[in-house]
Scaffold this motif. Sequence first.
Motif, mmCIF file in Angstrom:
data_model
loop_
_atom_site.group_PDB
_atom_site.id
_atom_site.type_symbol
_atom_site.label_atom_id
_atom_site.label_comp_id
_atom_site.label_asym_id
_atom_site.label_seq_id
_atom_site.Cartn_x
_atom_site.Cartn_y
_atom_site.Cartn_z
ATOM 1 N N PRO A 132 15.481 -10.933 -80.017
ATOM 2 C CA PRO A 132 14.965 -9.990 -79.516
ATOM 3 C C PRO A 132 15.263 -9.382 -78.172
ATOM 4 C CG PRO A 132 13.648 -12.011 -79.339
ATOM 5 C CD PRO A 132 15.056 -12.268 -80.081
ATOM 6 N N ARG B 4 14.489 -6.578 -74.855
ATOM 7 C CA ARG B 4 13.238 -6.152 -74.024
ATOM 8 C C ARG B 4 13.522 -4.708 -73.531
ATOM 9 N NH1 ARG B 4 10.510 -11.234 -70.528
ATOM 10 N NH2 ARG B 4 9.796 -12.043 -72.485
ATOM 11 N N LEU C 21 8.744 -16.749 -81.399
ATOM 12 C CA LEU C 21 9.464 -15.333 -81.973
ATOM 13 C C LEU C 21 8.303 -14.559 -82.697
ATOM 14 C CD1 LEU C 21 12.737 -16.714 -83.522
ATOM 15 C CD2 LEU C 21 12.466 -15.174 -81.157
ATOM 16 N N GLN D 187 6.081 -12.141 -80.873
ATOM 17 C CA GLN D 187 6.295 -11.037 -80.071
ATOM 18 C C GLN D 187 6.255 -9.731 -81.189
ATOM 19 O OE1 GLN D 187 10.170 -11.573 -77.887
ATOM 20 N NE2 GLN D 187 10.054 -13.430 -78.918
ATOM 21 N N HIS E 286 5.198 -8.701 -74.548
ATOM 22 C CA HIS E 286 5.726 -9.550 -75.359
ATOM 23 C C HIS E 286 5.207 -10.643 -76.059
ATOM 24 C CE1 HIS E 286 9.560 -7.012 -73.914
ATOM 25 N NE2 HIS E 286 8.925 -7.504 -72.494
ATOM 26 N N VAL F 169 7.706 -7.176 -81.660
ATOM 27 C CA VAL F 169 9.043 -6.786 -82.434
ATOM 28 C C VAL F 169 9.382 -7.420 -83.797
ATOM 29 C CG1 VAL F 169 10.597 -8.526 -81.260
ATOM 30 C CG2 VAL F 169 11.566 -6.367 -82.043
ATOM 31 N N PHE F 170 8.773 -8.746 -84.122
ATOM 32 C CA PHE F 170 8.791 -9.452 -85.235
ATOM 33 C C PHE F 170 7.397 -9.200 -86.128
ATOM 34 C CE2 PHE F 170 12.070 -11.892 -83.205
ATOM 35 C CZ PHE F 170 13.020 -11.648 -84.083
#
Length: 470
Positions: A210, A212, A420, A423, A221, A425-426
């Motif tokens: 990931p 940032r 993970l 976050q 986050h 992003v996932f």
Amino acid sequence: MPLPILSVAQVRDWEKRTWDAGITVESVIEQAGQAVGRLATQVTQSADSILLLIGKGNNGSDVRVAARHLGDREVAVLEVADPVEDLGALKHHLGENPVLVVDGLFGIGLNRDLDKHWQQFIQCINESDAPVLSVDCPSGLDADNGQVRGAVIEAAITLCLGCFKPGLLANSAAHCVGRLHIASRIGLKDPAPEADSYWVTEQDMRGLSPQRDPVSHKGVHGHVGIIGGSTGYHGAPILAGYAGLRAQPGLVSIFTSAYQPVSAQCQSIMVHPWDRNCVEALSRTTALVAGPGLAGGDVEDSLRQTVLNLWNESSKPMVVDASALDWLPKGAPDSEAFRLLTPHPGEAARLLGCSPEKVESGRVRAARTLAEQFGATVLLKGRHSVLAQSTGPALVNSTGNAGLAQGGSGDVLAGFVGGLLAQPVFHGREIQAAMYATWKHGWAADQLASGSEYWGMDDLINTLGKREFH
């Protein structure tokens, strides 16, 4: 793209499609032999001696080609037609102490038990001090199921050609395949056949760490909440928590019945004593992990019920590990959010009502069965951990070593996965998060195993924080 794991029959079909397309056997053998030569050169040094054992089949032809691609190595060639007649020559060559032996005696087509003469021939190789590079499959190994056909070469390295074969990944083959390498491009016609499972490589993991935004803050986050810890087992949630931090979420919280010993060892992690206020605090997290250290006799019924409620109803991704696995009811939860079970073979056997040996004899099948029974994604840990859902291909991890067989490594993995998943992003990429966590966990262990010191969980967690790609 992960590499297919194909049965011998699938490989033969792939080869037939290649020949039917006008690609010659000789051109594929040439490329395979070049790959063997490259690897043999990489693992030896200038002027080293290499003994090539050439059998009657295509593996032997591959090694014959490799002889032309060994640079300045001192090469001895033994064409093996009869194990009785050629045993004396083998002993002579091995007496010269070659730095490497290349095994091209039998390939994946071996479908019989080797007789006593071949067994004696192979035993002579195994008793020498020379490391062996086996081509495609150690001679004497059943490439489909990993069983030994009378005797088997104990290789230090196996170079798989075109694809991996399931027998090489079986636990029964662990003592004879050594380090697995792959030459995936040897001229067979694209595309490769579709597979039931795929081998995940370093290349597949690039770009998943990931990143940032430079103007972001901790609140964007993600926040992983870890439910764990009990009397005598307070270390597990601490390990999970610090591993979670290595995944770089904004926040990590532990919710525990063992508040005093856990909080005393946590600085960057928020620790909550288990009480009725925890439910509201858990609602502020973005991913959940339940199970590390919940094996003690003082785990409260309210904690157990909360875990079950979250499993069934929460809209957040959730990882369940260790003792909490035994609490789950069969059947899919009401929530459609991502659910991940992370059993080791013994835990999987309890959930399936069978022996660990049966789980290990069919790891992909066992993981897929669990996924179907619990309506979840399953990460079956062990040698070459398997990530599977009830349908679709399974993913098989390529990293890790026996150094992970120590208390706490599963807690570290659970916390890292949770960190993970928390976050944004996932979100929508949960399978990638789970696979990346598994791969990185094994990669960290491999980095540590390459050193000269014994290592433990603190070392593993610290290595998880290192960048794998530069």
